[in-house]
Design a protein around this motif. Structure first.
Motif, PDB file in Angstrom:
ATOM      1  N   LEU A  22     -13.653  -1.678  -6.966  1.00 18.56           N
ATOM      2  CA  LEU A  22     -12.229  -1.469  -7.227  1.00 18.56           C
ATOM      3  C   LEU A  22     -11.705  -0.206  -6.535  1.00 18.56           C
ATOM      4  O   LEU A  22     -10.499  -0.054  -6.336  1.00 18.56           O
ATOM      5  N   ILE A  23     -12.610   0.688  -6.152  1.00 19.20           N
ATOM      6  CA  ILE A  23     -12.193   1.900  -5.441  1.00 19.20           C
ATOM      7  C   ILE A  23     -11.651   1.531  -4.067  1.00 19.20           C
ATOM      8  O   ILE A  23     -10.570   1.979  -3.668  1.00 19.20           O
ATOM      9  N   GLY A  24     -12.375   0.710  -3.335  1.00 25.56           N
ATOM     10  CA  GLY A  24     -11.911   0.270  -2.026  1.00 25.56           C
ATOM     11  C   GLY A  24     -10.665  -0.582  -2.135  1.00 25.56           C
ATOM     12  O   GLY A  24      -9.734  -0.477  -1.322  1.00 25.56           O
ATOM     13  N   LEU A  25     -10.625  -1.436  -3.159  1.00 28.65           N
ATOM     14  CA  LEU A  25      -9.458  -2.288  -3.374  1.00 28.65           C
ATOM     15  C   LEU A  25      -8.223  -1.438  -3.685  1.00 28.65           C
ATOM     16  O   LEU A  25      -7.127  -1.704  -3.185  1.00 28.65           O
ATOM     17  N   GLY A  26      -8.398  -0.411  -4.513  1.00 31.21           N
ATOM     18  CA  GLY A  26      -7.276   0.464  -4.867  1.00 31.21           C
ATOM     19  C   GLY A  26      -6.724   1.208  -3.664  1.00 31.21           C
ATOM     20  O   GLY A  26      -5.502   1.324  -3.495  1.00 31.21           O
ATOM     21  N   GLN A  33      -9.401  10.058  -5.503  1.00 32.43           N
ATOM     22  CA  GLN A  33      -8.653  10.047  -6.759  1.00 32.43           C
ATOM     23  C   GLN A  33      -8.936   8.787  -7.570  1.00 32.43           C
ATOM     24  O   GLN A  33      -9.095   8.846  -8.793  1.00 32.43           O
ATOM     25  N   VAL A  34      -8.998   7.639  -6.889  1.00 34.52           N
ATOM     26  CA  VAL A  34      -9.315   6.396  -7.589  1.00 34.52           C
ATOM     27  C   VAL A  34     -10.736   6.460  -8.146  1.00 34.52           C
ATOM     28  O   VAL A  34     -11.000   6.055  -9.293  1.00 34.52           O
ATOM     29  N   TYR A  54     -11.917  -7.592  -1.034  1.00 35.55           N
ATOM     30  CA  TYR A  54     -11.835  -8.362  -2.281  1.00 35.55           C
ATOM     31  C   TYR A  54     -10.393  -8.760  -2.605  1.00 35.55           C
ATOM     32  O   TYR A  54      -9.480  -7.918  -2.621  1.00 35.55           O
ATOM     33  N   LEU A  55     -10.152 -10.052  -2.850  1.00 38.43           N
ATOM     34  CA  LEU A  55      -8.842 -10.578  -3.267  1.00 38.43           C
ATOM     35  C   LEU A  55      -7.703 -10.097  -2.370  1.00 38.43           C
ATOM     36  O   LEU A  55      -6.645  -9.676  -2.841  1.00 38.43           O
ATOM     37  N   PHE A  56      -7.914 -10.168  -1.077  1.00 42.82           N
ATOM     38  CA  PHE A  56      -6.868  -9.743  -0.145  1.00 42.82           C
ATOM     39  C   PHE A  56      -5.691 -10.716  -0.191  1.00 42.82           C
ATOM     40  O   PHE A  56      -5.877 -11.933  -0.141  1.00 42.82           O
TER      41      PHE A  56
END
Length: 245
Positions: free
Chosen positions: A74-78, A60-61, A179-181
């Motif tokens: 950003l897909i993995g981050l989302g 979905q992302v 990313y940015l955890f």
């Protein structure tokens, strides 16, 4: 008035539940039995749901980010932040309220209508503490572990499905996961898991303990317990988010 009546009886029951146990060895034995029945037997369901939801969230992302100006990581981050902040704590809590909560209500309710609880009282045993305390401790103890398992397998589900359908490469997905955890997100959701574990065990126990009638009433009490627990989980999710985020 109806709400205050139930709230009063609920807190009165908790007072009995957390009174000093008579025999600690019996409680420890029951605790491990409840961990197995309510926690370990739930792991398979959590794994299956989390894998599929991780894959669905990833897709979905990905499909809503088909823009060349948006980086693919950003897909993995989302997927990661959705699992950590909401799905693996709140949504999973709502799901487990149906499985664990109905189990607790039906078990204690059946004991009430068959007068087993009355028999324990006649024997001088505190039935509220003997029956409910091990369940509360077991569920509160196991919920954070189920949360960690859910996040892990949700990320695995995204890793399997995203690259599998060509929505993202495995390297880009893993880069987004790292990313940015923010460790605060995990601590926040751990607190939510503890609170939700208490609600999922204590609210159904209350409805089962005070059920009156027969098998039909036990089934109706199970339904009311699940609905009430879900509503309170959403309310406390809102409160905790406001307080801790």
């Amino acid at each position: 008035m109806h709400f205050f009546y139930h709230a009063g009886r609920y807190f009165s029951l908790l007072t009995k539940v957390f009174s000093k146990p008579e025999r600690h060895k019996v409680y420890v034995k029951r605790l491990f039995s409840e961990i197995d029945a309510l926690g370990v037997n739930t792991v398979g369901l959590v794994v299956i749901i989390s894998i599929f939801m991780g894959g669905i969230i990833t897709l979905q992302v990905a499909y809503n980010m088909q823009n060349p100006f948006l980086p693919s990581y950003l897909i993995g981050l989302g997927n990661r932040d959705t699992l950590i902040l909401e799905f693996s704590s709140t949504i999973l809590g709502l799901i487990l309220a149906g499985k664990i909560g109905s189990n607790i209500t039906s078990e204690i309710g059946s004991m009430r209508v068959t007068e087993q609880i009355d028999s324990l009282e006649i024997m001088g045993v505190n039935p509220a503490s003997y029956l409910i305390l091990p369940k509360i401790v077991a569920v509160v103890f196991i919920f954070p572990f189920l949360y960690v398992i859910s996040v892990f397998f949700g990320l695995i589900g995204g890793l399997l499905v995203g690259p599998g359908v060509g929505a993202i490469t495995a390297a880009e997905y893993l880069n987004g996961v790292q990313y940015l955890f923010n460790p605060h997100y995990v601590g926040f959701s751990m607190v939510k898991s503890l609170v939700f574990g208490f609600l999922v065990s204590s609210i159904p126990a209350y409805f089962g303990y005070f059920v009156e009638g027969g098998a039909f009433e036990v089934g109706a009490a199970s339904t009311r317990a699940v609905v009430t627990t879900n509503i309170l989980i959403l309310i406390w999710d809102l409160i905790l988010t406001q307080l801790l985020m």
